[in-house]
Design a protein around this motif. Sequence first.
Motif, short mmCIF file in Angstrom:
data_model
loop_
_atom_site.label_atom_id
_atom_site.label_comp_id
_atom_site.label_asym_id
_atom_site.label_seq_id
_atom_site.Cartn_x
_atom_site.Cartn_y
_atom_site.Cartn_z
N LYS A 65 0.83 -1.23 -0.03
CA LYS A 65 0.07 0.10 -0.24
C LYS A 65 1.01 1.52 0.12
O LYS A 65 0.55 2.20 -0.84
CB LYS A 65 -0.70 0.04 1.02
N THR A 66 1.78 1.24 0.78
CA THR A 66 2.65 2.41 0.97
C THR A 66 3.45 2.57 -0.35
O THR A 66 3.60 3.75 -1.00
CB THR A 66 3.96 2.21 2.02
N THR A 67 3.84 1.51 -0.98
CA THR A 67 4.71 1.44 -2.30
C THR A 67 3.73 2.24 -3.40
O THR A 67 4.17 3.01 -4.25
CB THR A 67 5.05 0.15 -2.77
N LEU A 68 2.50 1.56 -3.54
CA LEU A 68 1.66 1.92 -4.50
C LEU A 68 1.23 3.59 -4.27
O LEU A 68 1.24 4.21 -5.14
CB LEU A 68 0.27 1.29 -4.27
N GLU A 69 1.07 3.93 -3.03
CA GLU A 69 0.92 5.56 -2.73
C GLU A 69 1.96 6.18 -3.13
O GLU A 69 1.79 7.29 -3.61
CB GLU A 69 0.53 5.71 -1.31
N CYS A 70 3.29 5.59 -3.10
CA CYS A 70 4.42 6.61 -3.39
C CYS A 70 4.59 6.70 -4.89
O CYS A 70 4.70 7.82 -5.42
CB CYS A 70 5.64 5.86 -2.84
N VAL A 71 4.21 5.76 -5.49
CA VAL A 71 4.08 5.33 -7.10
C VAL A 71 3.16 6.49 -7.61
O VAL A 71 3.64 7.48 -8.59
CB VAL A 71 3.85 3.98 -7.47
N ILE A 72 1.84 6.47 -7.14
CA ILE A 72 0.82 7.28 -7.41
C ILE A 72 1.36 8.74 -7.28
O ILE A 72 1.12 9.69 -8.12
CB ILE A 72 -0.39 7.09 -6.88
N HIS A 73 1.70 9.22 -5.96
CA HIS A 73 2.14 10.54 -5.79
C HIS A 73 3.32 10.85 -6.71
O HIS A 73 3.21 11.93 -7.17
CB HIS A 73 2.69 10.68 -4.34
N THR A 74 4.18 10.11 -7.10
CA THR A 74 5.31 10.44 -7.91
C THR A 74 4.69 10.77 -9.27
O THR A 74 5.20 11.71 -9.98
CB THR A 74 6.35 9.46 -7.86
N ARG A 75 3.94 9.79 -9.61
CA ARG A 75 3.35 10.03 -11.24
C ARG A 75 2.50 11.29 -11.30
O ARG A 75 2.57 12.02 -12.25
CB ARG A 75 2.50 8.90 -11.64
N ASN A 76 1.85 11.85 -10.17
CA ASN A 76 1.03 12.94 -10.14
C ASN A 76 1.88 14.31 -10.20
O ASN A 76 1.80 15.17 -10.58
CB ASN A 76 0.19 13.07 -9.37
#
Length: 76
Positions: A65-76
């Motif tokens: 969950k943390t990894t996915l949130e970081c990836v989504i935040h980085t892409r935005n």
Amino acid sequence: MNLIISNLGILLVLAFLFVKTFNHFVKTNNAVKDAWSNIAVALKYHYNLTPILDETLKGYAQHEKTTLECVIHTRN
């Protein structure tokens, strides 16, 4: 006299066969009890591992969950 000796011999052979058969049944019964005991131990072992597996999966899910949130935040 020969009749008594032959009857005694037959009686001894029958007694030997009875004891041998009885011992075989006892050995087989003990093997079955041992097998069921091994199954019970394995089931208890797996039952005791279930909470550990559950905690491991919760930790891994949190990491994902943390990894996915970081990836989504980085892409935005």
